[in-house]
Design a protein around this motif. Structure first.
Motif, mmCIF file in Angstrom:
data_model
loop_
_atom_site.group_PDB
_atom_site.id
_atom_site.type_symbol
_atom_site.label_atom_id
_atom_site.label_comp_id
_atom_site.label_asym_id
_atom_site.label_seq_id
_atom_site.Cartn_x
_atom_site.Cartn_y
_atom_site.Cartn_z
ATOM 1 N N SER A 1 -6.273 16.609 -12.042
ATOM 2 C CA SER A 1 -7.061 15.509 -12.608
ATOM 3 C C SER A 1 -6.627 14.169 -12.035
ATOM 4 O O SER A 1 -7.450 13.317 -11.711
ATOM 5 N N SER A 2 -5.325 13.982 -11.880
ATOM 6 C CA SER A 2 -4.821 12.739 -11.298
ATOM 7 C C SER A 2 -5.238 12.597 -9.845
ATOM 8 O O SER A 2 -5.598 11.505 -9.402
ATOM 9 N N ALA A 3 -5.188 13.695 -9.102
ATOM 10 C CA ALA A 3 -5.587 13.645 -7.702
ATOM 11 C C ALA A 3 -7.072 13.303 -7.571
ATOM 12 O O ALA A 3 -7.462 12.509 -6.707
ATOM 13 N N GLN A 4 -7.897 13.871 -8.430
ATOM 14 C CA GLN A 4 -9.328 13.545 -8.401
ATOM 15 C C GLN A 4 -9.561 12.089 -8.766
ATOM 16 O O GLN A 4 -10.404 11.424 -8.171
ATOM 17 N N GLU A 5 -8.805 11.593 -9.726
ATOM 18 C CA GLU A 5 -8.924 10.189 -10.110
ATOM 19 C C GLU A 5 -8.538 9.283 -8.940
ATOM 20 O O GLU A 5 -9.206 8.297 -8.655
ATOM 21 N N MET A 6 -7.459 9.640 -8.235
ATOM 22 C CA MET A 6 -7.000 8.833 -7.106
ATOM 23 C C MET A 6 -7.999 8.835 -5.957
ATOM 24 O O MET A 6 -8.129 7.858 -5.238
ATOM 25 N N GLN A 7 -8.685 9.938 -5.775
ATOM 26 C CA GLN A 7 -9.667 10.027 -4.699
ATOM 27 C C GLN A 7 -10.982 9.375 -5.071
ATOM 28 O O GLN A 7 -11.885 9.296 -4.269
ATOM 29 N N GLY A 8 -11.087 8.929 -6.298
ATOM 30 C CA GLY A 8 -12.291 8.250 -6.726
ATOM 31 C C GLY A 8 -13.404 9.177 -7.163
ATOM 32 O O GLY A 8 -14.516 8.742 -7.403
ATOM 33 N N LYS A 9 -13.107 10.464 -7.282
ATOM 34 C CA LYS A 9 -14.138 11.408 -7.707
ATOM 35 C C LYS A 9 -14.401 11.303 -9.203
ATOM 36 O O LYS A 9 -15.461 11.654 -9.673
ATOM 37 N N LEU A 10 -13.400 10.851 -9.934
ATOM 38 C CA LEU A 10 -13.544 10.685 -11.377
ATOM 39 C C LEU A 10 -13.110 9.278 -11.742
ATOM 40 O O LEU A 10 -12.195 8.735 -11.149
ATOM 41 N N SER A 11 -13.748 8.711 -12.708
ATOM 42 C CA SER A 11 -13.262 7.442 -13.237
ATOM 43 C C SER A 11 -12.058 7.735 -14.123
ATOM 44 O O SER A 11 -11.801 8.882 -14.493
ATOM 45 N N VAL A 12 -11.326 6.719 -14.487
ATOM 46 C CA VAL A 12 -10.143 6.910 -15.316
ATOM 47 C C VAL A 12 -10.525 7.517 -16.661
ATOM 48 O O VAL A 12 -9.876 8.438 -17.153
ATOM 49 N N SER A 13 -11.609 7.022 -17.263
ATOM 50 C CA SER A 13 -12.007 7.554 -18.573
ATOM 51 C C SER A 13 -12.452 9.010 -18.465
ATOM 52 O O SER A 13 -12.166 9.820 -19.339
ATOM 53 N N ALA A 14 -13.131 9.362 -17.378
ATOM 54 C CA ALA A 14 -13.554 10.755 -17.199
ATOM 55 C C ALA A 14 -12.350 11.654 -16.944
ATOM 56 O O ALA A 14 -12.311 12.795 -17.410
ATOM 57 N N GLU B 1 0.838 -1.199 0.000
ATOM 58 C CA GLU B 1 0.000 0.000 0.000
ATOM 59 C C GLU B 1 0.875 1.251 0.000
ATOM 60 O O GLU B 1 0.610 2.210 -0.714
ATOM 61 N N HIS B 2 1.939 1.251 0.788
ATOM 62 C CA HIS B 2 2.854 2.392 0.832
ATOM 63 C C HIS B 2 3.528 2.564 -0.525
ATOM 64 O O HIS B 2 3.671 3.668 -1.016
ATOM 65 N N TYR B 3 3.932 1.459 -1.140
ATOM 66 C CA TYR B 3 4.577 1.516 -2.445
ATOM 67 C C TYR B 3 3.616 2.096 -3.480
ATOM 68 O O TYR B 3 4.000 2.897 -4.307
ATOM 69 N N SER B 4 2.357 1.726 -3.379
ATOM 70 C CA SER B 4 1.363 2.236 -4.311
ATOM 71 C C SER B 4 1.210 3.751 -4.147
ATOM 72 O O SER B 4 1.130 4.476 -5.137
ATOM 73 N N GLN B 5 1.189 4.237 -2.927
ATOM 74 C CA GLN B 5 1.085 5.679 -2.689
ATOM 75 C C GLN B 5 2.319 6.406 -3.209
ATOM 76 O O GLN B 5 2.220 7.504 -3.745
ATOM 77 N N ALA B 6 3.482 5.794 -3.067
ATOM 78 C CA ALA B 6 4.708 6.413 -3.582
ATOM 79 C C ALA B 6 4.658 6.498 -5.106
ATOM 80 O O ALA B 6 5.083 7.499 -5.694
ATOM 81 N N GLN B 7 4.124 5.476 -5.749
ATOM 82 C CA GLN B 7 3.993 5.522 -7.206
ATOM 83 C C GLN B 7 3.080 6.662 -7.639
ATOM 84 O O GLN B 7 3.376 7.369 -8.612
ATOM 85 N N LEU B 8 1.995 6.841 -6.931
ATOM 86 C CA LEU B 8 1.061 7.911 -7.284
ATOM 87 C C LEU B 8 1.698 9.282 -7.076
ATOM 88 O O LEU B 8 1.491 10.197 -7.873
ATOM 89 N N ALA B 9 2.475 9.414 -6.011
ATOM 90 C CA ALA B 9 3.144 10.693 -5.764
ATOM 91 C C ALA B 9 4.163 10.991 -6.865
ATOM 92 O O ALA B 9 4.236 12.121 -7.366
ATOM 93 N N TRP B 10 4.933 9.984 -7.264
ATOM 94 C CA TRP B 10 5.895 10.191 -8.333
ATOM 95 C C TRP B 10 5.212 10.509 -9.645
ATOM 96 O O TRP B 10 5.710 11.306 -10.454
ATOM 97 N N ARG B 11 4.064 9.892 -9.879
ATOM 98 C CA ARG B 11 3.311 10.176 -11.098
ATOM 99 C C ARG B 11 2.954 11.654 -11.159
ATOM 100 O O ARG B 11 3.089 12.303 -12.203
ATOM 101 N N MET B 12 2.514 12.203 -10.031
ATOM 102 C CA MET B 12 2.122 13.616 -10.014
ATOM 103 C C MET B 12 3.331 14.522 -10.214
ATOM 104 O O MET B 12 3.250 15.536 -10.918
#
Length: 117
Positions: A87-100, A30-41
């Motif tokens: 947009s990525s942060a909204q996607e990660m929070q589940g407010k938007l689907s990936v396609s949206a 889970e921590h590794y997944s969060q680190a990946q998302l942070a690096w993506r941003m």
């Protein structure tokens, strides 16, 4: 179906269940997944800055307008990077689907055919 077949089927199901990965995520995964998302941003922001800088520098070299277009396009690249990060942060929070999220302006998706604006 005989009792022998039923016993063999149960044994096979037990072996398959033992081979399947567990559904629970480890804390480190889970921590590794969060680190990946942070690096993506971070990469999205740096890419926006780099592309804007490159376009501005190239146009300045062609047109001889140093440093004005470089500054303008660097700021535009920064704005595009921030918009993509949001947009990525909204996607990660589940407010938007990936396609949206991909359809958000500035997220890198092409405009719709009927969208001429």
């Amino acid at each position: 179906m005989s009792d022998d077949d039923a016993d063999r089927l149960k044994a096979l199901e037990a072996k398959l269940a033992a081979k399947r990965p567990s559904e629970e995520k480890d804390h480190m995964e889970e921590h590794y997944s969060q680190a990946q998302l942070a690096w993506r941003m971070v990469i999205e922001l740096v890419a926006g800055l780099g592309i804007g800088f490159g376009i501005g520098y190239g146009l300045d070299a062609l047109l001889g307008t140093q440093p004005w277009l470089m500054v303008v396009f660097t700021l535009l690249g920064f704005a595009a990077g921030v918009k993509t990060m949001i947009s990525s942060a909204q996607e990660m929070q589940g407010k938007l689907s990936v396609s949206a999220a991909l359809k958000e302006p500035g997220a890198g998706a092409p405009k719709d055919e009927g969208d001429h604006g």
